[in-house]
Every structure is written in C-alpha cells, then in structure tokens.
Design a protein around this motif. Structure first.
Motif, PDB file in Angstrom:
ATOM      1  N   SER A 101       0.806  -1.211  -0.139  1.00  0.00           N
ATOM      2  CA  SER A 101      -0.060  -0.176   0.061  1.00  0.00           C
ATOM      3  C   SER A 101       0.874   1.131  -0.060  1.00  0.00           C
ATOM      4  O   SER A 101       1.755   1.377  -0.821  1.00  0.00           O
ATOM      5  CB  SER A 101      -0.664  -0.134   1.155  1.00  0.00           C
ATOM      6  N   SER A 102       0.603   2.084   0.903  1.00  0.00           N
ATOM      7  CA  SER A 102       1.434   3.504   0.797  1.00  0.00           C
ATOM      8  C   SER A 102       2.370   3.343   2.250  1.00  0.00           C
ATOM      9  O   SER A 102       2.584   4.462   2.781  1.00  0.00           O
ATOM     10  CB  SER A 102       0.431   4.658   1.004  1.00  0.00           C
ATOM     11  N   LEU A 103       2.629   2.106   2.676  1.00  0.00           N
ATOM     12  CA  LEU A 103       3.185   2.004   4.109  1.00  0.00           C
ATOM     13  C   LEU A 103       4.598   3.109   4.011  1.00  0.00           C
ATOM     14  O   LEU A 103       4.818   3.397   5.139  1.00  0.00           O
ATOM     15  CB  LEU A 103       3.681   0.475   4.240  1.00  0.00           C
ATOM     16  N   ASP A 104       5.215   3.031   2.984  1.00  0.00           N
ATOM     17  CA  ASP A 104       6.779   3.738   3.130  1.00  0.00           C
ATOM     18  C   ASP A 104       6.541   5.187   3.486  1.00  0.00           C
ATOM     19  O   ASP A 104       7.202   5.859   4.259  1.00  0.00           O
ATOM     20  CB  ASP A 104       7.278   3.669   1.610  1.00  0.00           C
ATOM     21  N   THR A 105       5.310   5.758   2.900  1.00  0.00           N
ATOM     22  CA  THR A 105       4.886   7.271   3.210  1.00  0.00           C
ATOM     23  C   THR A 105       4.346   7.322   4.431  1.00  0.00           C
ATOM     24  O   THR A 105       4.503   8.146   5.116  1.00  0.00           O
ATOM     25  CB  THR A 105       3.996   8.034   1.873  1.00  0.00           C
ATOM     26  N   ASP A 106       3.442   6.359   4.714  1.00  0.00           N
ATOM     27  CA  ASP A 106       2.927   6.355   6.151  1.00  0.00           C
ATOM     28  C   ASP A 106       4.035   6.477   7.120  1.00  0.00           C
ATOM     29  O   ASP A 106       3.885   7.175   8.353  1.00  0.00           O
ATOM     30  CB  ASP A 106       1.977   4.988   6.449  1.00  0.00           C
ATOM     31  N   ILE A 107       4.997   5.705   7.177  1.00  0.00           N
ATOM     32  CA  ILE A 107       6.016   5.748   8.005  1.00  0.00           C
ATOM     33  C   ILE A 107       6.417   7.140   8.145  1.00  0.00           C
ATOM     34  O   ILE A 107       6.949   7.617   9.163  1.00  0.00           O
ATOM     35  CB  ILE A 107       7.129   4.603   7.912  1.00  0.00           C
ATOM     36  N   ASN A 108       6.944   7.691   6.817  1.00  0.00           N
ATOM     37  CA  ASN A 108       7.553   8.941   6.883  1.00  0.00           C
ATOM     38  C   ASN A 108       6.792  10.013   7.375  1.00  0.00           C
ATOM     39  O   ASN A 108       7.310  11.035   8.127  1.00  0.00           O
ATOM     40  CB  ASN A 108       8.101   9.426   5.339  1.00  0.00           C
ATOM     41  N   TYR A 109       5.246   9.949   7.199  1.00  0.00           N
ATOM     42  CA  TYR A 109       4.619  10.800   7.709  1.00  0.00           C
ATOM     43  C   TYR A 109       4.469  10.616   9.225  1.00  0.00           C
ATOM     44  O   TYR A 109       4.510  11.581   9.911  1.00  0.00           O
ATOM     45  CB  TYR A 109       3.152  10.618   7.179  1.00  0.00           C
ATOM     46  N   TYR A 110       4.321   9.431   9.609  1.00  0.00           N
ATOM     47  CA  TYR A 110       4.153   9.165  10.976  1.00  0.00           C
ATOM     48  C   TYR A 110       5.547   9.836  11.951  1.00  0.00           C
ATOM     49  O   TYR A 110       5.435  10.391  12.956  1.00  0.00           O
ATOM     50  CB  TYR A 110       4.312   7.496  11.389  1.00  0.00           C
ATOM     51  N   ASN A 111       6.633   9.915  11.394  1.00  0.00           N
ATOM     52  CA  ASN A 111       7.911  10.401  11.706  1.00  0.00           C
ATOM     53  C   ASN A 111       7.846  11.944  11.774  1.00  0.00           C
ATOM     54  O   ASN A 111       8.504  12.149  12.820  1.00  0.00           O
ATOM     55  CB  ASN A 111       9.262   9.778  10.881  1.00  0.00           C
ATOM     56  N   THR A 112       6.995  12.527  10.936  1.00  0.00           N
ATOM     57  CA  THR A 112       7.166  13.914  11.242  1.00  0.00           C
ATOM     58  C   THR A 112       6.054  14.500  12.277  1.00  0.00           C
ATOM     59  O   THR A 112       5.860  15.424  12.748  1.00  0.00           O
ATOM     60  CB  THR A 112       6.530  14.727   9.921  1.00  0.00           C
ATOM     61  N   VAL A 113       5.008  13.322  12.518  1.00  0.00           N
ATOM     62  CA  VAL A 113       4.003  13.898  13.521  1.00  0.00           C
ATOM     63  C   VAL A 113       4.565  14.137  14.981  1.00  0.00           C
ATOM     64  O   VAL A 113       3.757  15.089  15.354  1.00  0.00           O
ATOM     65  CB  VAL A 113       3.032  12.425  13.845  1.00  0.00           C
ATOM     66  N   LYS A 114       5.529  13.401  15.300  1.00  0.00           N
ATOM     67  CA  LYS A 114       6.156  14.064  16.753  1.00  0.00           C
ATOM     68  C   LYS A 114       6.493  15.502  16.746  1.00  0.00           C
ATOM     69  O   LYS A 114       6.671  15.886  17.850  1.00  0.00           O
ATOM     70  CB  LYS A 114       7.599  12.883  16.918  1.00  0.00           C
ATOM     71  N   ASP A 115       6.907  15.916  15.528  1.00  0.00           N
ATOM     72  CA  ASP A 115       7.459  17.212  15.404  1.00  0.00           C
ATOM     73  C   ASP A 115       6.202  18.298  14.794  1.00  0.00           C
ATOM     74  O   ASP A 115       5.448  18.578  15.603  1.00  0.00           O
ATOM     75  CB  ASP A 115       8.711  17.074  14.511  1.00  0.00           C
ATOM     76  N   PHE A 116       6.408  18.199  13.668  1.00  0.00           N
ATOM     77  CA  PHE A 116       5.303  19.174  12.750  1.00  0.00           C
ATOM     78  C   PHE A 116       4.892  18.266  11.703  1.00  0.00           C
ATOM     79  O   PHE A 116       5.651  17.857  10.649  1.00  0.00           O
ATOM     80  CB  PHE A 116       5.941  20.321  12.225  1.00  0.00           C
ATOM     81  N   PRO A 117       3.638  17.682  11.976  1.00  0.00           N
ATOM     82  CA  PRO A 117       2.976  16.910  10.907  1.00  0.00           C
ATOM     83  C   PRO A 117       3.019  17.507   9.290  1.00  0.00           C
ATOM     84  O   PRO A 117       2.725  18.788   9.348  1.00  0.00           O
ATOM     85  CB  PRO A 117       1.632  16.833  11.227  1.00  0.00           C
ATOM     86  N   SER A 118       3.718  16.869   8.501  1.00  0.00           N
ATOM     87  CA  SER A 118       3.682  17.313   7.030  1.00  0.00           C
ATOM     88  C   SER A 118       2.722  17.000   6.353  1.00  0.00           C
ATOM     89  O   SER A 118       2.240  16.098   6.089  1.00  0.00           O
ATOM     90  CB  SER A 118       5.042  16.691   6.292  1.00  0.00           C
ATOM     91  N   PRO A 119       1.781  18.209   5.989  1.00  0.00           N
ATOM     92  CA  PRO A 119       0.687  18.139   5.098  1.00  0.00           C
ATOM     93  C   PRO A 119       1.065  17.588   3.791  1.00  0.00           C
ATOM     94  O   PRO A 119       0.253  16.672   3.180  1.00  0.00           O
ATOM     95  CB  PRO A 119       0.347  19.532   4.956  1.00  0.00           C
ATOM     96  N   SER A 120       2.295  17.872   3.334  1.00  0.00           N
ATOM     97  CA  SER A 120       2.537  17.302   1.847  1.00  0.00           C
ATOM     98  C   SER A 120       2.783  15.809   1.947  1.00  0.00           C
ATOM     99  O   SER A 120       2.612  15.216   0.840  1.00  0.00           O
ATOM    100  CB  SER A 120       3.651  18.205   1.261  1.00  0.00           C
ATOM    101  N   LEU A 121       3.332  15.336   2.962  1.00  0.00           N
ATOM    102  CA  LEU A 121       3.162  13.768   3.202  1.00  0.00           C
ATOM    103  C   LEU A 121       1.992  13.241   3.252  1.00  0.00           C
ATOM    104  O   LEU A 121       1.751  12.239   2.979  1.00  0.00           O
ATOM    105  CB  LEU A 121       4.082  13.649   4.216  1.00  0.00           C
TER     106      LEU A 121
END
Lengths: 214, 85
Positions: A101-121
């Motif tokens: 699925s989109s797991l690769d980007t899901d993980i990248n997005y999750y990693n931004t959530v701790k700081d500033f969630p990335s809208p573009s991800l």
C-alpha cells in the motif's frame, strides 16, 4: 501456476505496451532503456532518469516516492501516445495494485507527527493517489481502482481489465503493479486496448511479461 | 529585511521541494500563488508549518493567510511585525 482464462469477449484485447522499473533498470516492451548501478540510491536514480527523459512537470518533485515511481513508469509507457485524444478522456481506466500500500510514506509521515506533521506527506498516505497523479498528467477521467495483494495477481488484473473493456466502460486500461517499501522498488505497467498488435491479454501472458521484466 | 527575505527564499524552496528553482529565480514581490510561483493549497499548509517551525508563529486567524502569504516580502513583514525576525 495454472491460470483461468480471462472473461471471454469477441474483441481482441492486447497488451500493446509495457514498461518496468526494477533494480535501477528501466525496460520498455522488454528492451532495456536505461540501467544504473544498483548502489545508486533510488532518489538519485529517479531524479536523474526524470531529468533526462521526462518532459518538465513541476509537481513531480513534490510527489512521494511511490508516486514518482508510478509516474515515471507511466511517462515511459505513454511516451508518444495521447490516449485521451485517441479514445476520449473518460474511457481510459487505471487498474493498479501492490503489496505494501502506501506504507513507506505512512512511516515517513508518522515520523513527522512527533514534530510538525507534514501536510505534503499526509496527502500521499493513500496508495491510489498515484492513479490521480497519472490521471491529472494525462487527462484521464475513466474508472480507476487500486488493490492490495500479497503478490502480483495476473488472473484478477486481467479479468478486471477485460471486463472494463467488454462492458464498454473503458477503451484502454493501464494495468499497474507498483511496489515500494524501504529498499524494494518495482513498477510494472502495461497498456491493454483493442488492437491487432501486441500480446493477447490473458493471465499467462500478463504474468509472463511481469516475471520476465522483474 | 533583505537578510530575512533571503532566508525565507531558501526555506521555502527546501520546504516545498521546489526542484530546479533557485533563490535568484524568486523576486520578493512575486505572487506565491496563482501565476507567480504557482503554489497550491497543500503548499499553503506547508507555509503555515514553516512559520511555526522556524519562527514560532501560529496563524490564529486563517483569513489572514491570504495577505500574509501573498509574497515573500509580505511574509517577511509579518514575521518582523511579530518580533520574530
């Protein structure tokens, strides 16, 4: 593996074009177009390939890696073709699948959530976004669908594509397998349409082309 | 102000993945949306994140966004007005 025959129609539906990107190698209709050393990072491979071969499209570099992979494969597959003009925008369908699925980007997005969630991800945390990117680029407005399978399912994809054409919902179907997770990236896109040229759209052929370009 | 504008150009190019665009390509008075840099709604959200992440500024009133993000100069003026430059 024994394949069932696809939905039978009186029309001759053939695979007229196919493209694969795997292990830093791009093939079109079985012929190698470009190869880079396996140690070249995926991002570098995609960027240099895009710079040399694709026509400028500003949004490309804003896409996630899964979309970039699918988009680039579609650029090679559809080079010198204008399906929307040939058949009409609403008659071009996309039928894609993968394992992760989109797991690769899901993980990248999750990693931004701790700081500033990335809208573009965040906007790429669905795998079917790649269908949208390809559709926008090529002005396709037909039916599209995305499935998650454990592995490439030639029977299913072949039957679905044949049905779309048989029921006159589509005049051409792009069948895609685009998988990306960590260091594994592979794209296999084929164009199925009514034609006297190419390879008959049956599951054996689709699977054979997928395996031989893998 | 010039220093802040130069910094903002670099940050925007990086944050928005504006591949192939250099700071010299962007005039401080170019429209960021529409015919200028051609940014879209997701880019607008990224600019909000950029302000919060790099300057500690939260946009409390979304209606202000259109004015603040009109150009790089208007962004720089807003940051300066908040004493965060």
């Amino acid at each position: 593996m024994r394949h069932k025959h696809c939905v039978s129609t009186k029309m001759k539906i053939n695979i007229t074009n196919y493209c694969s990107i795997h292990n830093n190698q791009i093939k079109l209709n079985g012929e190698t177009l470009l190869v880079k050393e396996k140690q070249v990072p995926f991002n570098e491979f995609i960027k240099s390939t895009y710079d040399l071969n694709a026509s400028p499209y500003m949004k490309f570099f804003k896409m996630d890696d899964l979309c970039k992979l699918a988009f680039l494969a579609s650029e090679f597959l559809l080079k010198n073709k204008n399906l929307a003009e040939q058949y009409g925008s609403s008659t071009i369908s996309l039928l894609f699948a993968n394992t992760s699925s989109s797991l690769d980007t899901d993980i990248n997005y999750y990693n931004t959530v701790k700081d500033f969630p990335s809208p573009s991800l965040f906007v790429y945390t669905l795998p079917n976004i790649m269908l949208g990117e390809i559709s926008i680029r090529n002005k396709f407005k037909g039916e599209n669908a995305f499935f998650v399978f454990e592995q490439f399912q030639a029977d299913f994809l072949c039957n679905y594509a044949t049905q779309l054409i048989a029921e006159k919902k589509a005049k051409a179907v792009i069948i895609g397998w685009v998988e990306l997770l960590n260091d594994n990236q592979e794209a296999f896109l084929s164009l199925a349409e009514e034609s006297e040229n190419g390879t008959e759209l049956i599951a054996e052929n689709l699977e054979r082309l997928y395996i031989s370009n893998h | 102000m010039d220093e802040l504008i130069a910094k903002l150009k670099t940050q925007i190019i990086e944050q928005l993945n504006l591949e192939g665009v250099s700071p010299d390509d962007i005039s401080p008075d170019d429209q960021l949306f529409g015919e200028g840099l051609g940014l879209d709604s997701i880019d607008a959200l990224e600019l909000i994140v950029l302000l919060e992440k790099n300057y500690g500024i939260k946009i409390e009133n979304p209606a202000e966004g259109k004015k603040i993000f009109a150009t790089i100069r208007s962004m720089a003026e807003y940051i300066t007005s908040k004493g965060k430059a």
